[in-house]
Structure formats: C-alpha cells, structure tokens
Design a protein around this motif. Sequence first.
Motif, PDB file in Angstrom:
ATOM      1  N   GLU A 134     -15.756  -2.679  10.256  1.00 29.81           N
ATOM      2  CA  GLU A 134     -15.634  -1.817   9.072  1.00 29.81           C
ATOM      3  C   GLU A 134     -14.477  -0.833   9.230  1.00 29.81           C
ATOM      4  O   GLU A 134     -13.734  -0.572   8.286  1.00 29.81           O
ATOM      5  CB  GLU A 134     -16.936  -1.040   8.829  1.00 29.81           C
ATOM      6  CG  GLU A 134     -18.104  -1.915   8.415  1.00 29.81           C
ATOM      7  CD  GLU A 134     -19.441  -1.189   8.448  1.00 29.81           C
ATOM      8  OE1 GLU A 134     -20.291  -1.514   7.610  1.00 29.81           O
ATOM      9  OE2 GLU A 134     -19.632  -0.305   9.309  1.00 29.81           O
ATOM     10  N   LEU A 135     -14.327  -0.304  10.440  1.00 27.29           N
ATOM     11  CA  LEU A 135     -13.236   0.622  10.715  1.00 27.29           C
ATOM     12  C   LEU A 135     -11.890  -0.082  10.575  1.00 27.29           C
ATOM     13  O   LEU A 135     -10.953   0.453   9.979  1.00 27.29           O
ATOM     14  CB  LEU A 135     -13.379   1.226  12.114  1.00 27.29           C
ATOM     15  CG  LEU A 135     -12.281   2.169  12.569  1.00 27.29           C
ATOM     16  CD1 LEU A 135     -12.143   3.344  11.602  1.00 27.29           C
ATOM     17  CD2 LEU A 135     -12.560   2.667  13.973  1.00 27.29           C
ATOM     18  N   SER A 136     -11.798  -1.290  11.093  1.00 31.89           N
ATOM     19  CA  SER A 136     -10.564  -2.063  10.987  1.00 31.89           C
ATOM     20  C   SER A 136     -10.205  -2.319   9.525  1.00 31.89           C
ATOM     21  O   SER A 136      -9.050  -2.181   9.123  1.00 31.89           O
ATOM     22  CB  SER A 136     -10.710  -3.383  11.745  1.00 31.89           C
ATOM     23  OG  SER A 136      -9.533  -4.125  11.657  1.00 31.89           O
ATOM     24  N   ASP A 137     -11.221  -2.661   8.722  1.00 27.23           N
ATOM     25  CA  ASP A 137     -10.993  -2.887   7.286  1.00 27.23           C
ATOM     26  C   ASP A 137     -10.525  -1.601   6.597  1.00 27.23           C
ATOM     27  O   ASP A 137      -9.625  -1.632   5.758  1.00 27.23           O
ATOM     28  CB  ASP A 137     -12.265  -3.407   6.612  1.00 27.23           C
ATOM     29  CG  ASP A 137     -12.639  -4.814   7.043  1.00 27.23           C
ATOM     30  OD1 ASP A 137     -11.779  -5.509   7.638  1.00 27.23           O
ATOM     31  OD2 ASP A 137     -13.797  -5.218   6.808  1.00 27.23           O
ATOM     32  N   ALA A 138     -11.143  -0.466   6.957  1.00 27.50           N
ATOM     33  CA  ALA A 138     -10.764   0.814   6.360  1.00 27.50           C
ATOM     34  C   ALA A 138      -9.320   1.172   6.721  1.00 27.50           C
ATOM     35  O   ALA A 138      -8.565   1.676   5.877  1.00 27.50           O
ATOM     36  CB  ALA A 138     -11.716   1.908   6.829  1.00 27.50           C
ATOM     37  N   ILE A 139      -8.926   0.888   7.952  1.00 29.65           N
ATOM     38  CA  ILE A 139      -7.557   1.164   8.387  1.00 29.65           C
ATOM     39  C   ILE A 139      -6.574   0.250   7.652  1.00 29.65           C
ATOM     40  O   ILE A 139      -5.529   0.699   7.184  1.00 29.65           O
ATOM     41  CB  ILE A 139      -7.433   1.022   9.920  1.00 29.65           C
ATOM     42  CG1 ILE A 139      -8.171   2.156  10.618  1.00 29.65           C
ATOM     43  CG2 ILE A 139      -5.962   0.998  10.346  1.00 29.65           C
ATOM     44  CD1 ILE A 139      -8.322   2.006  12.114  1.00 29.65           C
ATOM     45  N   ASP A 140      -6.927  -1.027   7.537  1.00 31.35           N
ATOM     46  CA  ASP A 140      -6.068  -1.964   6.790  1.00 31.35           C
ATOM     47  C   ASP A 140      -5.883  -1.499   5.350  1.00 31.35           C
ATOM     48  O   ASP A 140      -4.777  -1.541   4.812  1.00 31.35           O
ATOM     49  CB  ASP A 140      -6.666  -3.375   6.803  1.00 31.35           C
ATOM     50  CG  ASP A 140      -6.588  -4.034   8.172  1.00 31.35           C
ATOM     51  OD1 ASP A 140      -5.769  -3.588   9.003  1.00 31.35           O
ATOM     52  OD2 ASP A 140      -7.356  -4.988   8.415  1.00 31.35           O
ATOM     53  N   LYS A 141      -6.965  -1.036   4.730  1.00 33.17           N
ATOM     54  CA  LYS A 141      -6.895  -0.559   3.345  1.00 33.17           C
ATOM     55  C   LYS A 141      -5.996   0.670   3.252  1.00 33.17           C
ATOM     56  O   LYS A 141      -5.159   0.778   2.354  1.00 33.17           O
ATOM     57  CB  LYS A 141      -8.297  -0.236   2.826  1.00 33.17           C
ATOM     58  CG  LYS A 141      -8.333   0.234   1.381  1.00 33.17           C
ATOM     59  CD  LYS A 141      -9.750   0.565   0.958  1.00 33.17           C
ATOM     60  CE  LYS A 141      -9.872   0.971  -0.485  1.00 33.17           C
ATOM     61  NZ  LYS A 141      -8.936   1.931  -0.982  1.00 33.17           N
ATOM     62  N   ALA A 142      -6.148   1.612   4.193  1.00 35.41           N
ATOM     63  CA  ALA A 142      -5.328   2.827   4.180  1.00 35.41           C
ATOM     64  C   ALA A 142      -3.852   2.493   4.381  1.00 35.41           C
ATOM     65  O   ALA A 142      -2.984   3.059   3.713  1.00 35.41           O
ATOM     66  CB  ALA A 142      -5.802   3.800   5.262  1.00 35.41           C
ATOM     67  N   VAL A 195      -2.031   7.766   7.862  1.00 36.81           N
ATOM     68  CA  VAL A 195      -3.089   6.758   7.902  1.00 36.81           C
ATOM     69  C   VAL A 195      -4.355   7.362   8.514  1.00 36.81           C
ATOM     70  O   VAL A 195      -5.458   7.200   7.975  1.00 36.81           O
ATOM     71  CB  VAL A 195      -2.646   5.503   8.691  1.00 36.81           C
ATOM     72  CG1 VAL A 195      -3.800   4.528   8.876  1.00 36.81           C
ATOM     73  CG2 VAL A 195      -1.482   4.817   7.994  1.00 36.81           C
ATOM     74  N   MET A 196      -4.198   8.070   9.627  1.00 36.11           N
ATOM     75  CA  MET A 196      -5.352   8.697  10.278  1.00 36.11           C
ATOM     76  C   MET A 196      -6.027   9.687   9.333  1.00 36.11           C
ATOM     77  O   MET A 196      -7.259   9.718   9.230  1.00 36.11           O
ATOM     78  CB  MET A 196      -4.927   9.409  11.572  1.00 36.11           C
ATOM     79  CG  MET A 196      -4.600   8.497  12.716  1.00 36.11           C
ATOM     80  SD  MET A 196      -6.025   7.558  13.314  1.00 36.11           S
ATOM     81  CE  MET A 196      -7.038   8.871  13.971  1.00 36.11           C
ATOM     82  N   GLN A 197      -5.231  10.499   8.660  1.00 33.37           N
ATOM     83  CA  GLN A 197      -5.779  11.487   7.734  1.00 33.37           C
ATOM     84  C   GLN A 197      -6.559  10.801   6.610  1.00 33.37           C
ATOM     85  O   GLN A 197      -7.645  11.241   6.235  1.00 33.37           O
ATOM     86  CB  GLN A 197      -4.656  12.342   7.162  1.00 33.37           C
ATOM     87  CG  GLN A 197      -5.133  13.512   6.344  1.00 33.37           C
ATOM     88  CD  GLN A 197      -3.978  14.405   5.907  1.00 33.37           C
ATOM     89  OE1 GLN A 197      -2.816  14.018   5.960  1.00 33.37           O
ATOM     90  NE2 GLN A 197      -4.306  15.602   5.478  1.00 33.37           N
ATOM     91  N   ALA A 198      -6.026   9.719   6.088  1.00 34.50           N
ATOM     92  CA  ALA A 198      -6.697   8.991   5.007  1.00 34.50           C
ATOM     93  C   ALA A 198      -8.013   8.382   5.481  1.00 34.50           C
ATOM     94  O   ALA A 198      -9.039   8.489   4.803  1.00 34.50           O
ATOM     95  CB  ALA A 198      -5.777   7.895   4.465  1.00 34.50           C
TER      96      ALA A 198
END
Length: 148
Positions: free
Chosen positions: A99-107, A122-125
Amino acid sequence: MSLSKKIDSDYIEAYKAKATVKVAVLRHLKTAIKNRMVEEKLQELPDEMVLDLIAKQVKQRKDSFDQYSKAGRDDLAQVEAQELAELEGYLPKQLSEEELSDAIDKAIADLGASSMADMGKVMQAVLGAHKGQVDGKIASALVKSKLS
C-alpha cells in the motif's frame, strides 16, 4: 469521542487497574497534549494534532529501543518496547509495504517527480495523505529507490 478524551478515559482505567507501563505512557502523552494546548491557546486539540504528538512519541520510543538494543541494554529496550506497543494502539492502522509503494507511486505521478530533487515533495505528499499510517524511514527508503 475525541482522541484526547479516549486517552483520558484510558488513563483512568489503567490507573485503577494498576497497569504501570500504560499509566506512565499515557501520563507522558497527556502532558504533551496539555503543553501543546497551552502553546496553541486551544481548549482542546484536534485529533490530527494529537496523532502528531503520538507519532513523535512512537518515533522517540523506536529510536530509544534501537539505541538500547545496540548498547546491549535489553532491560531498557524491553521497557521501550512495552511503551511503544501501548502508544501504537492509538495510531491508525499502518500501511502495508504494498500500500505504501502504491501511495508513493501515486504521489510521484501526481507531482511529476523524476529526480532526487523532488524527494521532499513526494515525502510531504505521502506523509500528509497518510498521517500516522507511515513509518518515515521506510517511506524515505522506498522513495529513494523509486527516484534514483
């Protein structure tokens, strides 16, 4: 029920049950909440500010646990682990690595990030969108691997 009120009621229950670790953890947390209320001049803190305080204390406990483990102080590391377990009960469910990987890809896609210069954005988002659900160290490592 607000998070502050839940912490107050849990503190009273733990005190009556003589759960010393939980009482100590919640006492520190209540103090941090009161201090923030005074700083912000508020009657009650919103749940997201309380979550920030809990996340800070979780991070402190994790750092202390690591340091005590490296120093061979298993007795102190065990205390930190117990306190950490109590605090994590107040945080929302953590994102899985997928889920974290998907969230990072989306950001990354949303921001059009393409280099390490965009890592902060990216980290902030990611951290902003998933408050209290992400370990910053893990997220940072994943963002680095995806942007480099």
